[in-house]
Design a protein around this motif. Sequence first.
Motif, PDB file in Angstrom:
ATOM      1  N   ASP A 211       3.405  -3.267   0.851  1.00 42.19           N
ATOM      2  CA  ASP A 211       2.536  -2.873  -0.256  1.00 42.19           C
ATOM      3  C   ASP A 211       2.259  -1.374  -0.176  1.00 42.19           C
ATOM      4  O   ASP A 211       1.466  -0.916   0.648  1.00 42.19           O
ATOM      5  CB  ASP A 211       1.232  -3.672  -0.184  1.00 42.19           C
ATOM      6  CG  ASP A 211       0.361  -3.444  -1.430  1.00 42.19           C
ATOM      7  OD1 ASP A 211       0.640  -2.495  -2.199  1.00 42.19           O
ATOM      8  OD2 ASP A 211      -0.590  -4.224  -1.617  1.00 42.19           O
ATOM      9  N   LEU A 212       2.911  -0.625  -1.054  1.00 46.22           N
ATOM     10  CA  LEU A 212       2.756   0.829  -1.015  1.00 46.22           C
ATOM     11  C   LEU A 212       1.346   1.268  -1.389  1.00 46.22           C
ATOM     12  O   LEU A 212       0.961   2.403  -1.130  1.00 46.22           O
ATOM     13  CB  LEU A 212       3.766   1.497  -1.968  1.00 46.22           C
ATOM     14  CG  LEU A 212       5.220   1.550  -1.478  1.00 46.22           C
ATOM     15  CD1 LEU A 212       6.107   2.188  -2.544  1.00 46.22           C
ATOM     16  CD2 LEU A 212       5.333   2.325  -0.174  1.00 46.22           C
ATOM     17  N   SER A 213       0.589   0.354  -1.985  1.00 48.79           N
ATOM     18  CA  SER A 213      -0.774   0.735  -2.383  1.00 48.79           C
ATOM     19  C   SER A 213      -1.762   0.608  -1.223  1.00 48.79           C
ATOM     20  O   SER A 213      -2.943   0.885  -1.393  1.00 48.79           O
ATOM     21  CB  SER A 213      -1.239  -0.112  -3.568  1.00 48.79           C
ATOM     22  OG  SER A 213      -1.504  -1.438  -3.141  1.00 48.79           O
ATOM     23  N   LYS A 214      -1.276   0.161  -0.058  1.00 44.51           N
ATOM     24  CA  LYS A 214      -2.171   0.000   1.092  1.00 44.51           C
ATOM     25  C   LYS A 214      -1.650   0.746   2.316  1.00 44.51           C
ATOM     26  O   LYS A 214      -1.168   0.127   3.277  1.00 44.51           O
ATOM     27  CB  LYS A 214      -2.342  -1.489   1.414  1.00 44.51           C
ATOM     28  CG  LYS A 214      -3.078  -2.241   0.319  1.00 44.51           C
ATOM     29  CD  LYS A 214      -3.260  -3.698   0.646  1.00 44.51           C
ATOM     30  CE  LYS A 214      -3.995  -4.425  -0.485  1.00 44.51           C
ATOM     31  NZ  LYS A 214      -3.823  -5.881  -0.438  1.00 44.51           N
ATOM     32  N   PRO A 215      -1.726   2.065   2.276  1.00 43.88           N
ATOM     33  CA  PRO A 215      -1.241   2.826   3.438  1.00 43.88           C
ATOM     34  C   PRO A 215      -2.121   2.582   4.665  1.00 43.88           C
ATOM     35  O   PRO A 215      -3.315   2.259   4.533  1.00 43.88           O
ATOM     36  CB  PRO A 215      -1.336   4.285   2.975  1.00 43.88           C
ATOM     37  CG  PRO A 215      -2.349   4.287   1.883  1.00 43.88           C
ATOM     38  CD  PRO A 215      -2.250   2.940   1.220  1.00 43.88           C
ATOM     39  N   ASP A 216      -1.531   2.703   5.843  1.00 42.46           N
ATOM     40  CA  ASP A 216      -2.300   2.570   7.089  1.00 42.46           C
ATOM     41  C   ASP A 216      -3.175   3.794   7.336  1.00 42.46           C
ATOM     42  O   ASP A 216      -4.197   3.699   8.003  1.00 42.46           O
ATOM     43  CB  ASP A 216      -1.344   2.363   8.265  1.00 42.46           C
ATOM     44  CG  ASP A 216      -0.608   1.044   8.173  1.00 42.46           C
ATOM     45  OD1 ASP A 216      -1.295   0.003   8.152  1.00 42.46           O
ATOM     46  OD2 ASP A 216       0.636   1.045   8.098  1.00 42.46           O
ATOM     47  N   PHE A 217      -2.749   4.939   6.847  1.00 42.54           N
ATOM     48  CA  PHE A 217      -3.520   6.179   6.957  1.00 42.54           C
ATOM     49  C   PHE A 217      -3.380   6.923   5.635  1.00 42.54           C
ATOM     50  O   PHE A 217      -2.383   6.783   4.924  1.00 42.54           O
ATOM     51  CB  PHE A 217      -2.974   7.085   8.078  1.00 42.54           C
ATOM     52  CG  PHE A 217      -2.737   6.382   9.391  1.00 42.54           C
ATOM     53  CD1 PHE A 217      -3.775   6.150  10.285  1.00 42.54           C
ATOM     54  CD2 PHE A 217      -1.459   5.971   9.741  1.00 42.54           C
ATOM     55  CE1 PHE A 217      -3.553   5.510  11.496  1.00 42.54           C
ATOM     56  CE2 PHE A 217      -1.219   5.330  10.946  1.00 42.54           C
ATOM     57  CZ  PHE A 217      -2.262   5.095  11.832  1.00 42.54           C
ATOM     58  N   GLY A 218      -4.377   7.759   5.320  1.00 50.26           N
ATOM     59  CA  GLY A 218      -4.304   8.548   4.100  1.00 50.26           C
ATOM     60  C   GLY A 218      -4.595   7.720   2.867  1.00 50.26           C
ATOM     61  O   GLY A 218      -5.165   6.625   2.941  1.00 50.26           O
ATOM     62  N   ASP A 219      -4.168   8.251   1.705  1.00 51.38           N
ATOM     63  CA  ASP A 219      -4.495   7.638   0.421  1.00 51.38           C
ATOM     64  C   ASP A 219      -3.237   7.127  -0.283  1.00 51.38           C
ATOM     65  O   ASP A 219      -2.160   7.697  -0.123  1.00 51.38           O
ATOM     66  CB  ASP A 219      -5.163   8.690  -0.486  1.00 51.38           C
ATOM     67  CG  ASP A 219      -6.460   9.210   0.110  1.00 51.38           C
ATOM     68  OD1 ASP A 219      -7.272   8.390   0.567  1.00 51.38           O
ATOM     69  OD2 ASP A 219      -6.645  10.448   0.131  1.00 51.38           O
ATOM     70  N   ALA A 220      -3.415   6.073  -1.070  1.00 48.90           N
ATOM     71  CA  ALA A 220      -2.292   5.588  -1.873  1.00 48.90           C
ATOM     72  C   ALA A 220      -1.998   6.576  -3.005  1.00 48.90           C
ATOM     73  O   ALA A 220      -2.898   7.238  -3.522  1.00 48.90           O
ATOM     74  CB  ALA A 220      -2.641   4.221  -2.455  1.00 48.90           C
ATOM     75  N   VAL A 221      -0.722   6.679  -3.346  1.00 51.35           N
ATOM     76  CA  VAL A 221      -0.365   7.422  -4.569  1.00 51.35           C
ATOM     77  C   VAL A 221       0.510   6.515  -5.423  1.00 51.35           C
ATOM     78  O   VAL A 221       1.212   5.638  -4.920  1.00 51.35           O
ATOM     79  CB  VAL A 221       0.388   8.744  -4.269  1.00 51.35           C
ATOM     80  CG1 VAL A 221      -0.485   9.701  -3.474  1.00 51.35           C
ATOM     81  CG2 VAL A 221       1.711   8.511  -3.575  1.00 51.35           C
ATOM     82  N   HIS A 222       0.460   6.744  -6.714  1.00 46.18           N
ATOM     83  CA  HIS A 222       1.242   5.950  -7.657  1.00 46.18           C
ATOM     84  C   HIS A 222       2.726   6.343  -7.575  1.00 46.18           C
ATOM     85  O   HIS A 222       3.051   7.516  -7.423  1.00 46.18           O
ATOM     86  CB  HIS A 222       0.709   6.212  -9.068  1.00 46.18           C
ATOM     87  CG  HIS A 222       1.450   5.499 -10.145  1.00 46.18           C
ATOM     88  ND1 HIS A 222       1.606   4.127 -10.156  1.00 46.18           N
ATOM     89  CD2 HIS A 222       2.082   5.979 -11.255  1.00 46.18           C
ATOM     90  CE1 HIS A 222       2.310   3.779 -11.223  1.00 46.18           C
ATOM     91  NE2 HIS A 222       2.607   4.882 -11.909  1.00 46.18           N
ATOM     92  N   VAL A 223       3.607   5.325  -7.620  1.00 48.58           N
ATOM     93  CA  VAL A 223       5.050   5.599  -7.694  1.00 48.58           C
ATOM     94  C   VAL A 223       5.476   5.339  -9.135  1.00 48.58           C
ATOM     95  O   VAL A 223       5.637   4.186  -9.544  1.00 48.58           O
ATOM     96  CB  VAL A 223       5.844   4.707  -6.721  1.00 48.58           C
ATOM     97  CG1 VAL A 223       7.334   5.044  -6.800  1.00 48.58           C
ATOM     98  CG2 VAL A 223       5.332   4.875  -5.291  1.00 48.58           C
ATOM     99  N   PRO A 224       5.627   6.380  -9.942  1.00 49.63           N
ATOM    100  CA  PRO A 224       5.935   6.179 -11.368  1.00 49.63           C
ATOM    101  C   PRO A 224       7.332   5.579 -11.569  1.00 49.63           C
ATOM    102  O   PRO A 224       8.191   5.678 -10.684  1.00 49.63           O
ATOM    103  CB  PRO A 224       5.881   7.609 -11.943  1.00 49.63           C
ATOM    104  CG  PRO A 224       5.218   8.450 -10.897  1.00 49.63           C
ATOM    105  CD  PRO A 224       5.518   7.804  -9.591  1.00 49.63           C
ATOM    106  N   ALA A 225       7.565   4.997 -12.712  1.00 46.37           N
ATOM    107  CA  ALA A 225       8.902   4.509 -13.067  1.00 46.37           C
ATOM    108  C   ALA A 225       9.896   5.657 -12.935  1.00 46.37           C
ATOM    109  O   ALA A 225       9.593   6.807 -13.273  1.00 46.37           O
ATOM    110  CB  ALA A 225       8.900   3.968 -14.481  1.00 46.37           C
TER     111      ALA A 225
END
Lengths: 271, 271
Positions: A211-225
């Motif tokens: 789940d790219l929206s749940k990083p272990d450290f830092g903040d999630a960023v959106h991966v656009p189409a």
Amino acid sequence: MTAIDRNASLPENRAELSPAQARELFRNGLVGPTAGFSRGYAQANLIIVPKDQAFDVLLFAQRNPKSCPILGVLDAGETSGELLAGGDIRTDVSQYCVYENGVKIAEPTDLSEYWRDDLVTFIVGCSFTFETALMEAGISIAHIDAGVNVPMFKSNIRSACAGSMSGPMVVSMRPIPASQVSDAVRITSRYPAVHGAPVHIGNPEELGIMDLSKPDFGDAVHVPAGHIPVFWACGVTPQAAVMESRPALAIGHAPGHMLITDARDSRYLVP
Amino acid sequence: MTAIDRNASLPENRAELSPAQARELFRNGLVGPTAGFSRGYAQANLIIVPKDQAFDVLLFAQRNPKSCPILGVLDAGETSGELLAGGDIRTDVSQYCVYENGVKIAEPTDLSEYWRDDLVTFIVGCSFTFETALMEAGISIAHIDAGVNVPMFKSNIRSACAGSMSGPMVVSMRPIPASQVSDAVRITSRYPAVHGAPVHIGNPEELGIMDLSKPDFGDAVHVPAGHIPVFWACGVTPQAAVMESRPALAIGHAPGHMLITDARDSRYLVP
């Protein structure tokens, strides 16, 4: 101990600050991720351990050069050096992580109460260093545009062991437009001392990242189409090894809250 | 202890030997410099010290990457590893230098009687690795053509200190036709893990080298008219530091008598 001002917004002129000016701000209490600070100067990860653990850490770095490229080492008890002229490693990073037996016991903004004369500081390259080169090539950096910390993940790639040190490779992720992935590889491969070329392109699941929206450290960023998630080895890897290997004491930077060094990015560019 | 056969001529097919075949020859008593052996495979310097000295040596290497690029480290007591599969570091180099308190006390062809379970082996890159690339570009290597050892000199460049370790940078010298010096720089700069680009071109006196016919290690080679003496950092540098710093025990290879590794030269080529 410096008071924490968590609400201080990051200075608008952060890209133009000299490294010494940036370090002074952090010394005086500013807390925040450092991507985009002091454009053109190398940023660095920290791992600080007692002398009796130092060989294992240095050997771990030697065996894991993609994640742990050493830019400099301060001798036991030393608090300054060529990479932070006039600075103090105990105060000049905005936030630290202190580990006892692998467990994070504090996130101070000042190491004074934890400092010991047998502590050896390893200054480790950071992928923020090549972000300027990427941006100059027209490649946007999502976490800089969003003003947040880079997302970092513990991957399923195992680091090479060294003595008591073992753990997973931590990776940072940047979404790159498909048409620019080749450029991103080409450009970052020329900076081997700051993690170099990506370790993986395209399939987070293969790294064990579900789940790219749940990083272990830092903040999630959106991966656009149309964007591909691209992963680089990350200098938080020694801290992941600390969590697994449980040395009595170890200190790192808070992920994304880097030491801003006096070294120009260009020092780490190979022909 | 293997008998020394100093009169054994080097095998004519030495360039075609696999690394394992070459190591077997040395294990069985062949003694001689290894330039030109096992074409396309990386050769390496050795520095072997007790565990209590290992951090200083590894830090010395980290701070002197031009002269001491680490290719691999065998843990305390380990005698084999990925760079010498099926081999034995105690026997597979044709000749060693054993130092006590900085003084060379023996040049054995076998380390069995000196081996201890606390010895840590550092495998350090060697400029022989890029000689194949130079020859493929049409640049002759004088010491290979003459069938002798490369000339090496203690320079007046000081290595960066690390703990107990200090000493001069040792350099190797190759005469290069003036028209090909640029090519030699360009090609070797792409091999940073095996000393990379030259450290000096043209004026031996500036390195404190007053007589090219009297190398400190290896054999003299003629510098023909129209050729420029070109100097590369050399992996004998840790042994020069041992001589100056006088640790209780240290072991190196005999200069020019390298470990022939299983790693392809191309592993150390950067883009």
